[in-house]
Write a protein that holds these residues in place. Structure first.
Motif, PDB file in Angstrom:
ATOM      1  N   MET A 121       0.867  -1.178   0.000  1.00 54.59           N
ATOM      2  CA  MET A 121       0.000   0.000   0.000  1.00 54.59           C
ATOM      3  C   MET A 121       0.900   1.223   0.000  1.00 54.59           C
ATOM      4  N   GLY A 122       0.280   2.372  -0.261  1.00 56.39           N
ATOM      5  CA  GLY A 122       1.091   3.580  -0.265  1.00 56.39           C
ATOM      6  C   GLY A 122       0.306   4.827   0.056  1.00 56.39           C
ATOM      7  N   LEU A 123       1.060   5.913   0.233  1.00 58.27           N
ATOM      8  CA  LEU A 123       0.490   7.240   0.411  1.00 58.27           C
ATOM      9  C   LEU A 123       0.996   8.101  -0.740  1.00 58.27           C
ATOM     10  N   LEU A 124       0.072   8.627  -1.533  1.00 61.91           N
ATOM     11  CA  LEU A 124       0.410   9.407  -2.719  1.00 61.91           C
ATOM     12  C   LEU A 124       0.283  10.898  -2.420  1.00 61.91           C
ATOM     13  N   ILE A 125       1.358  11.646  -2.708  1.00 60.20           N
ATOM     14  CA  ILE A 125       1.382  13.091  -2.505  1.00 60.20           C
ATOM     15  C   ILE A 125       1.459  13.781  -3.865  1.00 60.20           C
ATOM     16  N   ASP A 126       0.577  14.754  -4.070  1.00 60.21           N
ATOM     17  CA  ASP A 126       0.608  15.594  -5.262  1.00 60.21           C
ATOM     18  C   ASP A 126       1.150  16.968  -4.851  1.00 60.21           C
ATOM     19  N   LEU A 127       2.345  17.309  -5.331  1.00 56.80           N
ATOM     20  CA  LEU A 127       2.964  18.589  -4.980  1.00 56.80           C
ATOM     21  C   LEU A 127       2.396  19.752  -5.790  1.00 56.80           C
ATOM     22  N   GLY A 128       1.451  19.472  -6.681  1.00 54.94           N
ATOM     23  CA  GLY A 128       0.790  20.534  -7.428  1.00 54.94           C
ATOM     24  C   GLY A 128       1.421  20.854  -8.768  1.00 54.94           C
ATOM     25  N   GLN A 129       2.729  20.725  -8.842  1.00 51.53           N
ATOM     26  CA  GLN A 129       3.470  20.967 -10.070  1.00 51.53           C
ATOM     27  C   GLN A 129       4.848  20.328  -9.920  1.00 51.53           C
ATOM     28  N   PRO A 130       5.564  20.115 -11.025  1.00 50.57           N
ATOM     29  CA  PRO A 130       6.916  19.558 -10.893  1.00 50.57           C
ATOM     30  C   PRO A 130       7.766  20.442  -9.975  1.00 50.57           C
ATOM     31  N   THR A 131       8.327  19.826  -8.952  1.00 51.51           N
ATOM     32  CA  THR A 131       9.014  20.542  -7.873  1.00 51.51           C
ATOM     33  C   THR A 131      10.363  19.896  -7.603  1.00 51.51           C
ATOM     34  N   ALA A 132      11.353  20.728  -7.290  1.00 55.34           N
ATOM     35  CA  ALA A 132      12.682  20.203  -6.940  1.00 55.34           C
ATOM     36  C   ALA A 132      12.615  19.562  -5.558  1.00 55.34           C
ATOM     37  N   VAL A 133      12.914  18.282  -5.499  1.00 55.21           N
ATOM     38  CA  VAL A 133      12.879  17.527  -4.241  1.00 55.21           C
ATOM     39  C   VAL A 133      14.264  16.925  -3.998  1.00 55.21           C
ATOM     40  N   GLY A 134      14.829  17.206  -2.835  1.00 56.72           N
ATOM     41  CA  GLY A 134      16.153  16.683  -2.514  1.00 56.72           C
ATOM     42  C   GLY A 134      16.128  15.449  -1.646  1.00 56.72           C
ATOM     43  N   ALA A 135      15.110  15.328  -0.806  1.00 58.87           N
ATOM     44  CA  ALA A 135      15.014  14.183   0.098  1.00 58.87           C
ATOM     45  C   ALA A 135      13.605  14.109   0.662  1.00 58.87           C
ATOM     46  N   VAL A 136      13.267  12.927   1.160  1.00 57.50           N
ATOM     47  CA  VAL A 136      11.973  12.716   1.820  1.00 57.50           C
ATOM     48  C   VAL A 136      12.252  12.031   3.148  1.00 57.50           C
ATOM     49  N   ARG A 137      11.655  12.561   4.185  1.00 50.60           N
ATOM     50  CA  ARG A 137      11.802  11.989   5.529  1.00 50.60           C
ATOM     51  C   ARG A 137      10.470  11.378   5.936  1.00 50.60           C
TER      52      ARG A 137
END
Length: 226
Positions: A121-137
């Motif tokens: 299973m998962g949790l889906l996040i929509d950032l709204g637009q292509p976004t620079a992401v460096g890490a996820v905690r």
């Protein structure tokens, strides 16, 4: 009289020599210098001491300048592809509310692989637009989970068919953390994949609970800039 005075002075110096006073002064100076050097060395060792070996934080994963990206509660949802029955959809917003005491919790299963019913299973996040992401905690409630990141170009919609399309089309971001020995997971995002709009936190193995079953609580997901 002068001879008697000189003789008396010499006798007084023999009885009360001045050297000990000078020795005490020298020893005092040595003690002060030694204390100063000791303090300097001690402070220097504190400054130069290595960081704790397990101090992997979002800022170290992204070069020290990471900032959290705001996520609306409306922009996160549960992904439960077939043969999942989509009965575990409530509470996803608590995983991005900034409070690690709250979170989304799955149902309980009799085996860590979701009871052998489904792959994950998962949790889906929509950032709204292509976004620079460096890490996820990702902060979870118990040790032993296997969690990874995936991304894709769209959200087909909150239906069984839509969730199936996400699982089929999304690709991995970096490495999955398997049987993780802690409750805080930091996922550095490879530079080539740092433009992300749709980010899926995918859970493939549940940690054990105190009642002998398996479930997971995702307390907080923090998406960080590079």
């Amino acid at each position: 009289d002068d001879q008697q005075h000189d003789a008396g002075q010499e006798q007084d110096e023999l009885l009360h020599p001045r050297e000990p006073a000078l020795g005490v002064a020298v020893l005092t100076v040595i003690a002060i210098v030694g204390a100063a050097l000791g303090a300097k060395l001690l402070n220097g060792s504190r400054e130069a001491g290595p960081a704790a070996p397990d101090a992997i934080t979002p800022t170290t994963a992204t070069g020290g300048s990471a900032q959290p990206i705001s996520i609306s509660p409306d922009n996160i949802r549960v992904v439960d592809p077939p043969p999942g029955d989509r009965t575990e959809l409530e509470g996803a917003a608590a995983a991005v509310d900034g409070d690690e005491k709250t979170g989304w919790t799955s149902d309980g299963y009799n085996r860590a692989n979701f009871g052998g019913i489904k792959d994950g299973m998962g949790l889906l996040i929509d950032l709204g637009q292509p976004t620079a992401v460096g890490a996820v905690r990702v902060t979870v409630g118990a040790q032993g989970a296997s969690v990874g990141l995936r991304t894709g170009s769209s959200d087909p919609g909150p239906t069984s068919e839509g969730d199936q399309g996400i699982v089929a089309d999304y690709t991995a971001v970096g490495q999955e953390l398997q049987d993780h020995g802690g409750t805080v997971m930091v996922f550095p995002v490879p530079e080539a994949q740092q433009r992300i709009q749709y980010l899926l936190v995918w859970i493939s193995k549940l940690p054990p609970t105190t009642d002998g079953r398996f479930n997971i609580t995702v307390n907080e997901i923090t998406v960080l800039t590079p």
